[in-house]
Design a protein around this motif. Structure first.
Motif, PDB file in Angstrom:
ATOM      1  N   LEU A  31       5.896  -0.069  -0.963  1.00 56.61           N
ATOM      2  CA  LEU A  31       5.604  -1.466  -0.640  1.00 56.61           C
ATOM      3  C   LEU A  31       5.554  -1.689   0.868  1.00 56.61           C
ATOM      4  CD1 LEU A  31       7.799  -3.318  -3.293  1.00 56.61           C
ATOM      5  CD2 LEU A  31       5.309  -3.392  -3.121  1.00 56.61           C
ATOM      6  N   SER A  32       6.482  -1.083   1.571  1.00 62.41           N
ATOM      7  CA  SER A  32       6.512  -1.225   3.028  1.00 62.41           C
ATOM      8  C   SER A  32       5.279  -0.596   3.665  1.00 62.41           C
ATOM      9  CB  SER A  32       7.777  -0.571   3.597  1.00 62.41           C
ATOM     10  OG  SER A  32       8.940  -1.194   3.096  1.00 62.41           O
ATOM     11  N   HIS A  55      -3.153  -4.729  -6.509  1.00 67.77           N
ATOM     12  CA  HIS A  55      -1.868  -4.212  -6.039  1.00 67.77           C
ATOM     13  C   HIS A  55      -1.705  -2.741  -6.439  1.00 67.77           C
ATOM     14  CE1 HIS A  55      -0.835  -8.186  -4.824  1.00 67.77           C
ATOM     15  NE2 HIS A  55      -0.584  -8.648  -6.039  1.00 67.77           N
ATOM     16  N   LYS A  83       2.056  -2.689   3.284  1.00 70.80           N
ATOM     17  CA  LYS A  83       1.986  -3.843   4.191  1.00 70.80           C
ATOM     18  C   LYS A  83       1.408  -3.484   5.553  1.00 70.80           C
ATOM     19  CE  LYS A  83       5.849  -6.406   2.119  1.00 70.80           C
ATOM     20  NZ  LYS A  83       7.229  -6.931   2.339  1.00 70.80           N
ATOM     21  N   ARG A 134       3.242  -6.698  -7.234  1.00 68.32           N
ATOM     22  CA  ARG A 134       3.346  -5.672  -6.207  1.00 68.32           C
ATOM     23  C   ARG A 134       4.422  -4.638  -6.547  1.00 68.32           C
ATOM     24  NH1 ARG A 134       2.056 -10.284  -3.181  1.00 68.32           N
ATOM     25  NH2 ARG A 134       0.330  -9.973  -1.686  1.00 68.32           N
ATOM     26  N   ARG A 148      -3.947  -0.530  -4.213  1.00 62.45           N
ATOM     27  CA  ARG A 148      -3.344  -0.350  -2.886  1.00 62.45           C
ATOM     28  C   ARG A 148      -2.156   0.620  -2.939  1.00 62.45           C
ATOM     29  NH1 ARG A 148      -3.985  -6.162  -2.972  1.00 62.45           N
ATOM     30  NH2 ARG A 148      -5.799  -6.770  -1.703  1.00 62.45           N
TER      31      ARG A 148
END
Length: 233
Positions: free
Chosen positions: A217-218, A68, A221, A184, A71
């Motif tokens: 976070l958005s 996480h 995704k 996350r 990313r």
């Protein structure tokens, strides 16, 4: 005799300067070969050690750091990490254009590889000299190390608070957990703290910091396949 002595002294100084320049040029690639297998320290860490200041860094292999966090950091700091050769030339050109047309100091455009080069070999602070030195050093790192190793080094030397270096120390200091267990949300808050590690508290983020983390976070995704060089497909 005096003239001969003066000429001899000048020649000695010239040889000394040439030797120092050779050492300066050769030191980064020699250290990079070493850093391919040995955990490095950053120049900021060395500075703190020299001042007898507290340093918390616990080296962890990439496998023991939450994906996480990988990313979130790639998404936040360098979405082209897996495809560029160490320098994002288009973004850099835009910053040069801003400087030439508007007279503002260039900011941003630093890839994760450039940040790693800065952390390993250079100093903090904005200057054209440092930025210029980052470019060949980043290209060298990308040519000599794998993307996974560059990311592993970055995650273990990045500053996340006063004397706090690396993902493991940051996870322990801010959340009381190992880096491999970061959620996350925790990863997003750590990643978005990096531009201002001394002013942002990942454990108690401000409203602005929370918004940055939510945006991160958005973006993660919908980021697609931008992490494959580090996390695999």
């Amino acid at each position: 005799m005096r003239l001969r002595s003066a000429l001899k002294d000048r020649s000695s100084w010239r040889r000394w300067i040439i030797r120092m320049l050779v050492v300066i040029v050769l030191l980064p690639p020699v250290l990079t070969v070493l850093y391919a297998v040995v955990p490095p320290v950053s120049t900021l860490m060395l500075g703190r050690y020299a001042q007898l200041l507290w340093v918390d860094r616990q080296w962890k292999p990439l496998e023991e750091i939450s994906p996480h966090l990988v990313r979130s950091i790639i998404t936040s700091e360098d979405s082209g990490f897996c495809v560029h050769g160490g320098v994002e030339w288009e973004a850099l050109q835009k910053q040069v254009d801003v400087l030439l047309n508007e007279g503002e100091s260039p900011r941003g455009a630093s890839t994760l590889t450039m940040q790693t080069a800065k952390n390993l070999f250079l100093w903090n602070g904005r200057s054209f000299v440092r930025k210029g030195l980052e470019l060949p050093l980043a290209l060298m790192l990308d040519a000599m190390l794998t993307k996974r190793r560059i990311m592993e080094i970055y995650l273990n030397i990045a500053e996340w608070g006063e004397g706090i270096f690396g993902a493991e120390a940051a996870a322990q200091a801010w959340y009381g957990i190992p880096a491999k267990d970061l959620s996350r949300t925790q990863a997003a808050r750590l990643a978005t703290a990096l531009p201002n590690p001394l002013g942002r508290n990942p454990a108690k983020p401000s409203s602005g910091h929370r918004k940055l983390a939510a945006t991160n976070l958005s973006r993660v995704k919908v980021a697609g396949d931008i992490f494959s060089c580090v996390l695999g497909s």
